[in-house]
Design a protein around this motif. Structure first.
Motif, short mmCIF file in Angstrom:
data_model
loop_
_atom_site.label_atom_id
_atom_site.label_comp_id
_atom_site.label_asym_id
_atom_site.label_seq_id
_atom_site.Cartn_x
_atom_site.Cartn_y
_atom_site.Cartn_z
N MET A 1 -26.94 64.34 13.32
CA MET A 1 -27.38 63.18 14.10
C MET A 1 -28.71 62.63 13.60
O MET A 1 -29.08 61.53 13.93
CB MET A 1 -27.53 63.57 15.57
N ASP A 238 -22.64 63.58 20.98
CA ASP A 238 -21.75 63.14 19.90
C ASP A 238 -20.41 63.87 19.94
O ASP A 238 -19.36 63.26 19.79
CB ASP A 238 -22.43 63.33 18.55
N SER A 326 -15.59 59.64 11.86
CA SER A 326 -16.28 60.65 12.68
C SER A 326 -15.45 61.92 12.64
O SER A 326 -14.23 61.86 12.75
CB SER A 326 -16.40 60.20 14.15
#
Length: 379
Positions: A1, A238, A326
């Motif tokens: 991140m 996330d 992702s």
């Protein structure tokens, strides 16, 4: 991140409390943010799924679009986004996208219609932290005479997410648990202003609390005084949104992707699909009619190796058909999960694919998202 450092980092009103709690701080969207607390990402993720997680999202951009009437404000916004804003009820919010003339996505955002006397022409916007300056620079000059953009840096934003979130908040604000998904209640906690919307980005039930920056620390500590609540960092935020199949701007959606490719057609209401009148309508309406050339998909790898962003997705014969946007470990499913874009011919759930991880082609399959079920409270 974490993101590369470029200039001094901003701090949210809760920064000192994160440091005192032992959080690992990282640069994110120009802010010094907590990526995890001492218990770690896995524990924080699971706690949010079982109890109530508290997130500092004060780095997000908050603003108001103000016109003389709701119709004037809604029409101004509908010239920028593909959602039906005109028919929002007072107190209702809606997810949409700022679209470019070519149909790409400049950012995604939440739009809420005010429910209060004297504020009939007000809309409340929440935009992504990394895009807020360019978003405001985009929106402001495109509003017609009489409608203005008012960014508000005096506000903080706190998210309380998880199956026990409503009970925790209801103990402090009796009756708030009855608020349905995607609507808001405005109230006071110990005399402090709270705009509480039944929304979030974890797939869990919960609230996002817009509060005055000067009150943020007191409200944060009040919520943490409940043993059902623990602070949660960006890492678990996330993994939670990935399991929920929710797009992260700059990764799963950006200026190269359209809402139709991204599987966000549900956010474009029927009237807007027919009438158009928003940037990129030509491309978006064509993709709605004919189907896009590529689609966002969920991917479940067969083994234990996670496929990270940028991983090449291949067909069974080894031909490249797309890219992971992702990916990581999904604690709720006890294994790796991913999402990405593939040629539309390969987007059907159950389609076998290969993921090129560290030079090896690993088997996987296309699956329907979300990976963990949504648990929104719809009343």
């Amino acid at each position: 991140m974490a993101e590369p450092l470029s200039g001094p980092l901003h701090k949210t009103p809760l920064h000192q409390l994160h440091v005192e709690a032992g959080a690992k701080m990282v640069p994110f969207a120009g802010y010094d943010m907590p990526v995890q607390y001492p218990t770690g990402v896995l524990t924080e993720h699971n706690w949010t799924r079982s109890d109530a997680g508290l997130f500092d999202v004060s780095h997000m951009g908050q603003a108001f679009v103000v016109g003389p009437t709701w119709e004037a404000t809604a029409k101004a916004l509908e010239a920028l986004v593909p959602a039906d804003i005109l028919n929002l009820k007072p107190g209702q919010q809606r997810y949409s996208q700022l679209t470019a003339e070519d149909g790409g996505i400049l950012d995604d955002l939440m739009i809420t219609r005010s429910a209060y006397a004297g504020y009939e022409g007000w809309a409340y916007l929440v935009v992504n932290a990394g895009c807020k300056e360019q978003d405001f620079a985009h929106i402001g000059p495109r509003l017609p005479d009489g409608v203005t953009l008012k960014p508000d840096a005096t506000l903080a934003l706190i998210a309380l997410q998880g199956p026990k979130a409503a009970a925790v908040l209801d103990a402090l604000l009796p009756g708030i648990a009855a608020t349905p998904f995607m609507t808001f209640t405005e109230t006071k906690l110990d005399g402090m202003f709270v705009h509480a919307s039944r929304s979030g980005y974890t797939g869990e039930d919960g609230f996002e609390l817009c509060v005055e920056a000067k009150d943020a620390a007191a409200i944060w500590q009040r919520l943490l005084s409940d043993e059902r609540v623990k602070p949660i960092g960006l890492g678990a935020r996330d993994s939670l949104r990935l399991e929920a199949g929710l797009c992260l701007y700059g990764h799963d959606i950006d200026t190269t992707t359209s809402p139709v490719e991204a599987g966000l057609t549900w956010s474009i209401q029927k009237r807007r699909r027919t009438e158009g009148g928003f940037p990129g309508a030509t491309r978006i309406q064509k993709e709605l009619a004919d189907g896009p050339a590529r689609r966002r998909i969920g991917i479940l790898p067969d083994g234990r190796a996670p496929a990270r962003e940028g991983t090449v997705i291949k067909a069974a014969d080894g031909a490249a058909i797309g890219t992971v946007t992702s990916g990581g470990f999904g604690p709720s499913v006890s294994g790796p999960v991913a999402m990405g874009y593939v040629n539309a011919r390969f987007a059907e759930p159950g389609t076998p694919v290969l993921l090129e991880v560290r030079g090896k082609d690993l088997p996987a399959k296309v699956v329907t998202m979300p990976f963990a079920p949504h648990r929104y409270f719809r009343g």
